[in-house]
Enzyme design. Sequence first.
Site, PDB file in Angstrom:
ATOM      1  N   HIS A  38       0.841  -1.175   0.000  1.00  0.00           N
ATOM      2  CA  HIS A  38       0.000   0.000   0.000  1.00  0.00           C
ATOM      3  C   HIS A  38       0.888   1.240   0.000  1.00  0.00           C
ATOM      4  O   HIS A  38       2.103   1.159   0.144  1.00  0.00           O
ATOM      5  CB  HIS A  38      -0.920   0.011   1.222  1.00  0.00           C
ATOM      6  CG  HIS A  38      -1.892  -1.127   1.252  1.00  0.00           C
ATOM      7  ND1 HIS A  38      -2.705  -1.433   0.193  1.00  0.00           N
ATOM      8  CD2 HIS A  38      -2.170  -2.036   2.215  1.00  0.00           C
ATOM      9  CE1 HIS A  38      -3.450  -2.476   0.495  1.00  0.00           C
ATOM     10  NE2 HIS A  38      -3.142  -2.862   1.717  1.00  0.00           N
ATOM     11  N   THR A  39       0.240   2.400  -0.156  1.00  0.00           N
ATOM     12  CA  THR A  39       0.982   3.660  -0.119  1.00  0.00           C
ATOM     13  C   THR A  39       1.599   3.852   1.259  1.00  0.00           C
ATOM     14  O   THR A  39       0.885   3.918   2.259  1.00  0.00           O
ATOM     15  CB  THR A  39       0.054   4.837  -0.451  1.00  0.00           C
ATOM     16  OG1 THR A  39      -0.528   4.623  -1.736  1.00  0.00           O
ATOM     17  CG2 THR A  39       0.833   6.135  -0.464  1.00  0.00           C
ATOM     18  N   MET A  40       2.902   3.955   1.296  1.00  0.00           N
ATOM     19  CA  MET A  40       3.595   4.118   2.569  1.00  0.00           C
ATOM     20  C   MET A  40       3.810   5.577   2.938  1.00  0.00           C
ATOM     21  O   MET A  40       4.001   5.911   4.103  1.00  0.00           O
ATOM     22  CB  MET A  40       4.955   3.415   2.515  1.00  0.00           C
ATOM     23  CG  MET A  40       4.865   1.901   2.375  1.00  0.00           C
ATOM     24  SD  MET A  40       4.190   1.095   3.859  1.00  0.00           S
ATOM     25  CE  MET A  40       2.510   0.759   3.340  1.00  0.00           C
ATOM     26  N   GLN A  41       3.789   6.460   1.949  1.00  0.00           N
ATOM     27  CA  GLN A  41       3.941   7.885   2.220  1.00  0.00           C
ATOM     28  C   GLN A  41       3.322   8.679   1.074  1.00  0.00           C
ATOM     29  O   GLN A  41       3.258   8.192  -0.060  1.00  0.00           O
ATOM     30  CB  GLN A  41       5.413   8.256   2.369  1.00  0.00           C
ATOM     31  CG  GLN A  41       6.250   8.009   1.121  1.00  0.00           C
ATOM     32  CD  GLN A  41       7.706   8.331   1.340  1.00  0.00           C
ATOM     33  OE1 GLN A  41       8.133   8.539   2.470  1.00  0.00           O
ATOM     34  NE2 GLN A  41       8.459   8.399   0.267  1.00  0.00           N
ATOM     35  N   TRP A 145      -4.190   9.383   2.860  1.00  0.00           N
ATOM     36  CA  TRP A 145      -3.247  10.257   3.568  1.00  0.00           C
ATOM     37  C   TRP A 145      -3.713  11.706   3.521  1.00  0.00           C
ATOM     38  O   TRP A 145      -3.097  12.558   2.877  1.00  0.00           O
ATOM     39  CB  TRP A 145      -1.850  10.101   2.986  1.00  0.00           C
ATOM     40  CG  TRP A 145      -1.254   8.765   3.285  1.00  0.00           C
ATOM     41  CD1 TRP A 145      -1.548   7.580   2.690  1.00  0.00           C
ATOM     42  CD2 TRP A 145      -0.269   8.474   4.274  1.00  0.00           C
ATOM     43  NE1 TRP A 145      -0.816   6.567   3.250  1.00  0.00           N
ATOM     44  CE2 TRP A 145      -0.014   7.088   4.225  1.00  0.00           C
ATOM     45  CE3 TRP A 145       0.433   9.249   5.197  1.00  0.00           C
ATOM     46  CZ2 TRP A 145       0.903   6.457   5.058  1.00  0.00           C
ATOM     47  CZ3 TRP A 145       1.342   8.625   6.031  1.00  0.00           C
ATOM     48  CH2 TRP A 145       1.569   7.257   5.963  1.00  0.00           C
TER      49      TRP A 145
END
Length: 258
Positions: A38-41, A145
């Site tokens: 998944h998107t980590m940042q 995010w």
Amino acid sequence: MAAHLASNELHLPKYVNMKERVAEFWKDEGTTVSPKKHTMQPIVTGTSVLGIRTKEGVVIAADTLGSYGSLARFRDIQRLMKVNDSTIIGGFGDYADFQFLMKLLRQQTIDDEVVGDGVYRDAPAIHNWLRCVLYNRRTKFNPLWNTIVVAGKNYGGEPYLGYVDKIGVAFEEKTVATGFGSYIALPMMRKAMDENPDMGVEEAKAVLKRCLRVLFYRDCRSLNRFQIGVVSAGETSISEPMSADTDWSIGANPSGYE
């Protein structure tokens, strides 16, 4: 005759054990393919969103910069969205995730209009819906995010200002800020509200412009080009991008950094 037999031998089909080939293929795949990620940042991000709730209405502001890491890459993105005649939202964090939320909200607005029963989602309803969506994505370990500021009014016409972050923490307050603005602009807004509890919309605009100017001085991810949204009894609007007057003569005063 010998030549004919040799020719036939060259074209004989070879026996291939497909079970072994398939097993060998998946064995290699299992050792080379990475697990699902998944998107980590966040990648392209927007910085502070500010909001003030007054007796006349709610004022929200955000600049138009999309930062690619430390690069001021996109200077004309819109981080304020008019959901309907009662609500404006502002997005902090990953811009792609904010675009995803805007797409969902636009579809909800279309669905409400198609039904045509006169019922719409007011600001508290949209705030609660965003809280559920963000918390749901957090529980899947694949969060959006973003931190969202919800400015608007409820069915009774009373001003409403809410905050919800990427893990679903949500609350309602008179003044809210995200990002670096929560350290610099929020104390300024709280002081202005303490000094003038009966602040009007125009006065709130002036306070937010001052806060955005200070953030431009202090936050290297901000830009002196911003939009201001207003939700009151008579209007629900987002301004065209504007800039604040700046004065960099103070830059000569600090010492000790030579």
